[in-house]
Design a protein around this motif. Structure first.
Motif, short mmCIF file in Angstrom:
data_model
loop_
_atom_site.label_atom_id
_atom_site.label_comp_id
_atom_site.label_asym_id
_atom_site.label_seq_id
_atom_site.Cartn_x
_atom_site.Cartn_y
_atom_site.Cartn_z
N THR A 1 -17.35 14.68 10.12
CA THR A 1 -18.14 13.47 10.28
C THR A 1 -17.19 12.29 10.32
N ILE A 2 -17.39 11.40 11.30
CA ILE A 2 -16.45 10.30 11.50
C ILE A 2 -17.23 9.02 11.78
N THR A 3 -16.88 7.93 11.09
CA THR A 3 -17.55 6.67 11.35
C THR A 3 -16.99 6.04 12.60
N ARG A 4 -17.77 5.16 13.19
CA ARG A 4 -17.36 4.52 14.45
C ARG A 4 -16.09 3.71 14.26
N LYS A 5 -15.97 2.94 13.17
CA LYS A 5 -14.84 2.05 12.97
C LYS A 5 -13.54 2.83 12.87
N ARG A 6 -13.52 3.86 12.02
CA ARG A 6 -12.29 4.60 11.82
C ARG A 6 -11.99 5.49 13.02
N GLU B 1 -7.06 4.75 19.05
CA GLU B 1 -6.13 3.85 19.70
C GLU B 1 -4.72 4.45 19.75
N THR B 2 -4.38 5.28 18.80
CA THR B 2 -3.06 5.92 18.79
C THR B 2 -3.13 7.32 19.36
N GLY B 3 -4.28 7.77 19.72
CA GLY B 3 -4.44 9.10 20.28
C GLY B 3 -4.54 10.19 19.23
N GLY B 4 -4.33 9.84 17.95
CA GLY B 4 -4.32 10.85 16.90
C GLY B 4 -5.65 11.53 16.71
N LYS B 5 -6.71 10.73 16.66
CA LYS B 5 -8.01 11.31 16.38
C LYS B 5 -8.54 12.12 17.57
N ILE B 6 -8.25 11.65 18.78
CA ILE B 6 -8.65 12.43 19.96
C ILE B 6 -8.00 13.81 19.90
N ASN B 7 -6.70 13.84 19.59
CA ASN B 7 -5.99 15.11 19.50
C ASN B 7 -6.57 15.99 18.40
N SER B 8 -6.99 15.34 17.31
CA SER B 8 -7.59 16.10 16.21
C SER B 8 -8.89 16.78 16.65
N TRP B 9 -9.70 16.03 17.40
CA TRP B 9 -10.95 16.61 17.90
C TRP B 9 -10.67 17.73 18.89
N VAL B 10 -9.70 17.55 19.76
CA VAL B 10 -9.36 18.59 20.73
C VAL B 10 -8.89 19.85 20.02
N ASP B 11 -8.07 19.68 18.98
CA ASP B 11 -7.62 20.84 18.20
C ASP B 11 -8.81 21.56 17.58
N GLU C 1 -10.04 23.15 29.44
CA GLU C 1 -9.44 22.59 28.23
C GLU C 1 -8.71 21.28 28.50
N LYS C 2 -8.12 21.14 29.66
CA LYS C 2 -7.38 19.92 29.98
C LYS C 2 -8.29 18.70 30.08
N MET C 3 -9.60 18.92 30.17
CA MET C 3 -10.56 17.82 30.28
C MET C 3 -11.23 17.49 28.95
N TRP C 4 -10.90 18.22 27.89
CA TRP C 4 -11.58 18.00 26.61
C TRP C 4 -11.31 16.61 26.04
N ALA C 5 -10.07 16.15 26.15
CA ALA C 5 -9.75 14.83 25.61
C ALA C 5 -10.56 13.74 26.32
N LYS C 6 -10.70 13.86 27.62
CA LYS C 6 -11.51 12.89 28.37
C LYS C 6 -12.96 12.94 27.93
N LEU C 7 -13.47 14.15 27.68
CA LEU C 7 -14.86 14.29 27.24
C LEU C 7 -15.07 13.62 25.88
N VAL C 8 -14.15 13.85 24.95
CA VAL C 8 -14.26 13.22 23.64
C VAL C 8 -14.22 11.71 23.76
N GLU C 9 -13.34 11.21 24.62
CA GLU C 9 -13.23 9.76 24.80
C GLU C 9 -14.52 9.17 25.36
N GLN C 10 -15.17 9.87 26.28
CA GLN C 10 -16.44 9.41 26.84
C GLN C 10 -17.52 9.35 25.75
N VAL C 11 -17.58 10.41 24.96
CA VAL C 11 -18.57 10.44 23.88
C VAL C 11 -18.30 9.33 22.89
N ARG C 12 -17.02 9.14 22.53
CA ARG C 12 -16.64 8.10 21.58
C ARG C 12 -17.02 6.71 22.09
#
Length: 374
Positions: free
Chosen positions: A45-50, A56-66, A247-258
């Motif tokens: 579970t992740i809040t919008r702010k955090r 912004e650093t790509g860390g959380k996107i990578n975490s979701w992809v993992d 799999e190469k499109m997962w990061a883009k999908l997460v970013e769209q949802v975010r």
């Protein structure tokens, strides 16, 4: 929220209406909850702010992809390392097959009423590429029907309740859709149990319906550029299936949802098996639904019941954890690979679930207790 949409058709059927009132006091968080670390086998579970800050650093996107990668089926390997085999054997010792331990399970139920709870996708039906074609087999339907003749039975799923009902097509069950945010019990003319009542209707997140519809339409438009992505409106949550997305499109999908969730602080993002899910920020999940249904059946504080919950998804861990914390009942995880879980037993796939249900019915019939009509 004054009206929690609880309908009790007949007070004399034995449930105290204060159930719903007690639930409503703690149902909604006054603010968006702070993010929690991933529980063993649970969802994130992740809040919008955090979420935005780390993205912004790509860390959380990578975490979701993992995390998405971890939820994908394991790739077939030509050889299995010895350590991997040892780990699996160790896991099986701690989470033995419910089929192999069947006698132990039924012995625990002596003098108690078994109450069955089952997930749908991956438990009663196989995981398929098109979620609209997640049909259960006729043999599974027959096994489920027989179980419901002998035991109070509920399907607790992230799917829309009406969708799952159209898949199952059995009337004598409780259906808890949208992770338990849309609960409806069997009618008075269906199988009647010793305790509880039929006709229960509960929707703790009804005020979110317009918002969910709006997000669904926006999500449909935003994910058109991602091949294989499928968006499903499950009434009280929006599911974004990525099982057919490269799999190469997962990061883009997460970013769209975010990017969409940035405009909806009252919604949260969670993950299930091959799916991202957008849900209301209320204190409600499959574990809460299990507790509500036990309360509805008159077994909330009873030692006369043995709840059995079978599921394969991260979101089922909420129910497994409730049973473990209560010290009452048992969880069965459906998985071919070792996973961190609060379940006590395991089954490998839906065919084993079917076999377990059949054995349960055979055991019950041998006890010479007559079935009721479903």
């Amino acid at each position: 929220m004054k009206n929690q949409n609880v309908v009790v058709p007949d007070a004399k059927q034995g449930i105290d209406i204060t159930i719903a009132m007690a639930l409503s006091k703690s149902l909604f968080s006054p603010v968006v909850p702070k993010p929690l670390p991933a529980a063993p086998g649970g969802y994130f579970t992740i809040t919008r702010k955090r979420f935005t800050k780390k993205t912004e650093t790509g860390g959380k996107i990578n975490s979701w992809v993992d995390s998405m990668r971890d939820s994908s089926p394991s790739r077939v390997k030509s050889t299995t390392p010895l350590s991997e085999t040892e780990d699996k054997n160790s896991w099986i010792v701690n989470h033995p097959s419910a089929l192999n331990m069947f006698e132990q399970i039924v012995n625990r139920s002596k003098g108690k009423q078994i109450v069955m709870f089952l997930d749908y996708d991956g438990t009663l039906s196989p995981i398929v590429e098109d979620p609209d074609r997640a049909f259960m087999t006729s043999e599974m339907r027959e096994a489920l029907r027989d179980v419901a003749r002998h035991f109070p039975t509920a399907i607790v799923t992230g799917r829309c309740r009406d969708k799952v009902h159209s898949f199952v097509r059995l009337t004598g069950l409780y259906y808890a859709g949208s992770h338990g945010m849309d609960i409806k019990g069997p009618s008075k003319n269906s199988c009647k149990y010793k305790k509880g009542y039929q006709g229960v209707f509960f929707q703790p997140a009804s005020e979110f319906l317009p918002m969910i519809d709006e997000v669904y339409n926006v999500m449909l438009e935003r994910t058109k550029s991602i091949p294989g992505a499928k968006v499903e409106n499950n009434k009280f949550c929006v599911s974004v299936h990525f099982r057919c997305v490269e799999e190469k499109m997962w990061a883009k999908l997460v970013e769209q949802v975010r990017s969409i969730l940035n405009d909806y602080p009252k919604l949260r993002l969670t993950q299930g098996r091959k799916v991202l899910e957008i849900r209301p920020t209320i204190k409600w999940d499959k574990g809460k639904a299990l507790e509500f249904l036990l309360e509805s059946l008159g077994y909330a504080n009873s030692t006369d019941a043995l709840p059995v919950y079978i599921g394969d998804d991260r979101t089922d861990e909420d129910a497994f954890k409730v049973l473990r914390n209560r010290g009452q009942g048992l969880g069965i995880l459906v998985s071919k690979v070792p996973k961190e879980t609060n379940a006590s037993y395991s089954l490998q796939e839906p065919t084993e679930v079917k076999d377990f249900l059949r054995r349960l019915v055979e055991w019950k019939r041998s006890s010479l207790q007559g079935p009721c009509r479903v």
